[in-house]
Design a protein around this motif. Sequence first.
Motif, PDB file in Angstrom:
ATOM      1  N   ASP B  34       4.536  -3.117  -9.179  1.00  0.00           N
ATOM      2  CA  ASP B  34       4.383  -3.277  -7.733  1.00  0.00           C
ATOM      3  C   ASP B  34       5.690  -3.070  -6.999  1.00  0.00           C
ATOM      4  O   ASP B  34       6.158  -3.938  -6.272  1.00  0.00           O
ATOM      5  CB  ASP B  34       3.788  -4.657  -7.419  1.00  0.00           C
ATOM      6  CG  ASP B  34       4.613  -5.787  -8.012  1.00  0.00           C
ATOM      7  OD1 ASP B  34       4.413  -6.936  -7.580  1.00  0.00           O
ATOM      8  OD2 ASP B  34       5.442  -5.523  -8.896  1.00  0.00           O
ATOM      9  N   PHE B  35       6.316  -1.909  -7.217  1.00  0.00           N
ATOM     10  CA  PHE B  35       7.554  -1.594  -6.521  1.00  0.00           C
ATOM     11  C   PHE B  35       7.322  -0.459  -5.562  1.00  0.00           C
ATOM     12  O   PHE B  35       6.488   0.413  -5.807  1.00  0.00           O
ATOM     13  CB  PHE B  35       8.631  -1.192  -7.529  1.00  0.00           C
ATOM     14  CG  PHE B  35       8.932  -2.278  -8.508  1.00  0.00           C
ATOM     15  CD1 PHE B  35       8.575  -2.156  -9.841  1.00  0.00           C
ATOM     16  CD2 PHE B  35       9.560  -3.438  -8.095  1.00  0.00           C
ATOM     17  CE1 PHE B  35       8.848  -3.163 -10.746  1.00  0.00           C
ATOM     18  CE2 PHE B  35       9.830  -4.447  -8.994  1.00  0.00           C
ATOM     19  CZ  PHE B  35       9.475  -4.314 -10.314  1.00  0.00           C
ATOM     20  N   PRO B  36       8.085  -0.419  -4.454  1.00  0.00           N
ATOM     21  CA  PRO B  36       7.884   0.676  -3.501  1.00  0.00           C
ATOM     22  C   PRO B  36       8.216   1.999  -4.176  1.00  0.00           C
ATOM     23  O   PRO B  36       9.221   2.119  -4.871  1.00  0.00           O
ATOM     24  CB  PRO B  36       8.871   0.378  -2.372  1.00  0.00           C
ATOM     25  CG  PRO B  36       9.478  -0.911  -2.663  1.00  0.00           C
ATOM     26  CD  PRO B  36       9.096  -1.360  -4.015  1.00  0.00           C
ATOM     27  N   GLY B  37       7.379   2.978  -3.975  1.00  0.00           N
ATOM     28  CA  GLY B  37       7.644   4.298  -4.540  1.00  0.00           C
ATOM     29  C   GLY B  37       6.946   4.536  -5.857  1.00  0.00           C
ATOM     30  O   GLY B  37       6.862   5.667  -6.315  1.00  0.00           O
ATOM     31  N   HIS B  38       6.418   3.486  -6.486  1.00  0.00           N
ATOM     32  CA  HIS B  38       5.748   3.707  -7.765  1.00  0.00           C
ATOM     33  C   HIS B  38       4.405   4.382  -7.567  1.00  0.00           C
ATOM     34  O   HIS B  38       4.003   5.266  -8.330  1.00  0.00           O
ATOM     35  CB  HIS B  38       5.573   2.364  -8.485  1.00  0.00           C
ATOM     36  CG  HIS B  38       5.140   2.518  -9.905  1.00  0.00           C
ATOM     37  ND1 HIS B  38       5.988   2.346 -10.966  1.00  0.00           N
ATOM     38  CD2 HIS B  38       3.947   2.838 -10.445  1.00  0.00           C
ATOM     39  CE1 HIS B  38       5.338   2.557 -12.097  1.00  0.00           C
ATOM     40  NE2 HIS B  38       4.094   2.857 -11.814  1.00  0.00           N
ATOM     41  N   PHE B  39       3.682   3.940  -6.552  1.00  0.00           N
ATOM     42  CA  PHE B  39       2.413   4.574  -6.219  1.00  0.00           C
ATOM     43  C   PHE B  39       2.580   5.243  -4.863  1.00  0.00           C
ATOM     44  O   PHE B  39       2.789   4.555  -3.862  1.00  0.00           O
ATOM     45  CB  PHE B  39       1.284   3.543  -6.140  1.00  0.00           C
ATOM     46  CG  PHE B  39       1.043   2.850  -7.452  1.00  0.00           C
ATOM     47  CD1 PHE B  39       1.432   1.537  -7.647  1.00  0.00           C
ATOM     48  CD2 PHE B  39       0.418   3.519  -8.496  1.00  0.00           C
ATOM     49  CE1 PHE B  39       1.208   0.897  -8.846  1.00  0.00           C
ATOM     50  CE2 PHE B  39       0.195   2.894  -9.705  1.00  0.00           C
ATOM     51  CZ  PHE B  39       0.591   1.583  -9.883  1.00  0.00           C
ATOM     52  N   PRO B  40       2.524   6.572  -4.810  1.00  0.00           N
ATOM     53  CA  PRO B  40       2.789   7.237  -3.533  1.00  0.00           C
ATOM     54  C   PRO B  40       1.762   6.833  -2.482  1.00  0.00           C
ATOM     55  O   PRO B  40       0.576   6.742  -2.757  1.00  0.00           O
ATOM     56  CB  PRO B  40       2.663   8.738  -3.860  1.00  0.00           C
ATOM     57  CG  PRO B  40       1.937   8.794  -5.141  1.00  0.00           C
ATOM     58  CD  PRO B  40       2.204   7.521  -5.881  1.00  0.00           C
ATOM     59  N   GLY B  41       2.257   6.594  -1.278  1.00  0.00           N
ATOM     60  CA  GLY B  41       1.354   6.241  -0.189  1.00  0.00           C
ATOM     61  C   GLY B  41       1.098   4.764  -0.074  1.00  0.00           C
ATOM     62  O   GLY B  41       0.526   4.304   0.903  1.00  0.00           O
ATOM     63  N   GLU B  42       1.507   3.981  -1.074  1.00  0.00           N
ATOM     64  CA  GLU B  42       1.244   2.542  -0.968  1.00  0.00           C
ATOM     65  C   GLU B  42       2.519   1.806  -0.593  1.00  0.00           C
ATOM     66  O   GLU B  42       3.618   2.241  -0.905  1.00  0.00           O
ATOM     67  CB  GLU B  42       0.711   2.017  -2.303  1.00  0.00           C
ATOM     68  CG  GLU B  42      -0.689   2.500  -2.593  1.00  0.00           C
ATOM     69  CD  GLU B  42      -1.162   1.967  -3.923  1.00  0.00           C
ATOM     70  OE1 GLU B  42      -0.653   0.900  -4.341  1.00  0.00           O
ATOM     71  OE2 GLU B  42      -2.019   2.610  -4.550  1.00  0.00           O
ATOM     72  N   ASP B  43       2.338   0.701   0.073  1.00  0.00           N
ATOM     73  CA  ASP B  43       3.492  -0.052   0.534  1.00  0.00           C
ATOM     74  C   ASP B  43       3.638  -1.314  -0.302  1.00  0.00           C
ATOM     75  O   ASP B  43       2.813  -2.208  -0.225  1.00  0.00           O
ATOM     76  CB  ASP B  43       3.305  -0.419   2.019  1.00  0.00           C
ATOM     77  CG  ASP B  43       4.417  -1.317   2.493  1.00  0.00           C
ATOM     78  OD1 ASP B  43       4.151  -2.189   3.329  1.00  0.00           O
ATOM     79  OD2 ASP B  43       5.557  -1.151   2.011  1.00  0.00           O
TER      80      ASP B  43
END
Lengths: 153, 377, 79
Positions: B34-43
């Motif tokens: 759950d880090f920013p940038g791990h899943f594109p488009g998610e915050d």
Amino acid sequence: MPGRTKAQDDASSHDADMQDVPPSAQEEISQDAEMREDAEAEEEEEEEIETQRVRILPGSTDTAASFEFTDEGHTLGNALRYIIMKNPDVEFCAYSIPHPSEPKMNIRIQTYDGTAVNALKKGLSDLQDVCDVVAEKFWSERQSFNAEQGIER
Amino acid sequence: MAPSRHAAPSAEEHLRRNTVGINKETVTNVSSTDFPGHFPGEDHAFSIEQFQSAFSIQFHRNEANDASFSLIGIDASLANAFRRILIAEIPTLAIEDVFIENNTSVIQDEVLAHRLGLIPFNGGREGIHNFLKWYKKPEAGEDPYANSFDWNTVRLELNITCTVNPDAAPTENDPLKAYNHAHVYARDIVFVPTGRQAEHFDGENAIRPVNPDILIAKLRPKQTINLAMHMHKGIGADHSKFSPVATASYRLLPLIHITRPILGADAKKFQKCFPEGVIGLETVTREDVSKPGSGYEGHLGELKAVVKDSMKDTVSREALRHAEFEGKVKLGRRRDHFIFSIESTGQWDSDELFLESVKHLKLKCKKLEQQVINMVQ
Amino acid sequence: MPREEYQVPTTSGGASAGAMTRGATGGERHDSRAVMTYICGDCGGNVTLSKDALVACPHCAGRVLYKERTKRMVQFEAR
């Protein structure tokens, strides 16, 4: 304390060569231009004389810095790393303990935006907020559980 | 900066990300993502409000010395930090110096001193937590008693001599009957209040061993033990006698997902693969049968296995060992659900201890924040 | 580990050592008559011997005598 075999100020030998690492979000800089002296602050005379437990390691720039914490270990290191990684401005964050016999913990922070020191400060302050939330929720849950179960303490 | 489109994962996807897979011989999907940038488009940026809404605590039991509760919605690094602080960094009072005037027992001086150090003590909370402060060991050259005051040192004494019991039968073999004070127990330790300790630690609040029946040494006639002890505050990181918990541990909530129906005799066997109360047996209802593709068709009225309470499971993976359940069950653990169990040794209450641990982490961060500010000045 | 180092008992050294360690140990006196009590190995009784006395237990004539435990206070860390 184990004896040191290298002098502490041997800055350039600690860092990887900039050409070998994968492309970084940091600006291309020449090694000698931005190199800051390790900012060892003089001992601040506070209420209790506290030795400085955080220092910036040599070879750090504004956006890419390594910090060394004394008398800290995995307890703070992993927790802080997690919180700092959740900062969208942070490109890279990792911690390590150079040798288990020495109570030192290194944290490296590389940022897209803003300084590494700010990211560290934000991380520490966010961690304090998390502790507040946990403590509050814990206490209110505990009170209601005790009330339900009829425990008086 | 990461894109600001806030696409939220579906509930299934969320569960999948949160589950650590437990297979026959491997464990999968262990790290948190759950880090920013791990899943594109998610915050996934840190926001205290989001943390507050996702975080919850449930208590399971709360006795004085044993508390069990769940922390849900927190990451492993934080839960582990709390656990580590509980074990190693919460100050406790324990015997530190032993002054032996006389010890003619068979227990060697140093062994006796070691045993005394490990005895857990209890006392008035207010006195121990607020009145007693840290003791600083004097430097090598200084007077060894210069730093001991009533607000950092507690004095205890142990004086006991074993004598022959004149009233016992001459052929008596049991040493407890033939001799007086043949066994030295923790209850024989006497608290000697000094200075203001008399007010803080009187009556109910006296410094006393948590368990008075701890056997310290065995004596025979003419053997005697005369010693005085000084107690100081310390932390578990220094020596484990200062650890306030017998142990503090957590486990992740086990998940059992029955993907294909397990019916009849198989269901009974399945129930036996788990501890009591984890799997329940119910009959297949008309409703189950009517669901197309569920696998229950034609099995109306049979027994089926249903997960009743996965928290009781000890994840022995027994079900994965049998061929009849192959492909029908998935085991896992929820990565953000920590079931803490704190067993206190007596000086602090278990729930107090966790709160203390959280406060301690906060204090640590506060101090370091100040240091970081100093560092860049 | 004993806190105090062993000091060889001498007439002059003993006096100053005694003064220094008095507060801690409770004062061990250096006795010029050297009357010491020992414990008999066979019967366990106390035996007092002065200088140049025959080494034997008066009760049971056993010749193995053990020295008693020191009267000095010893300090240990409970670790």
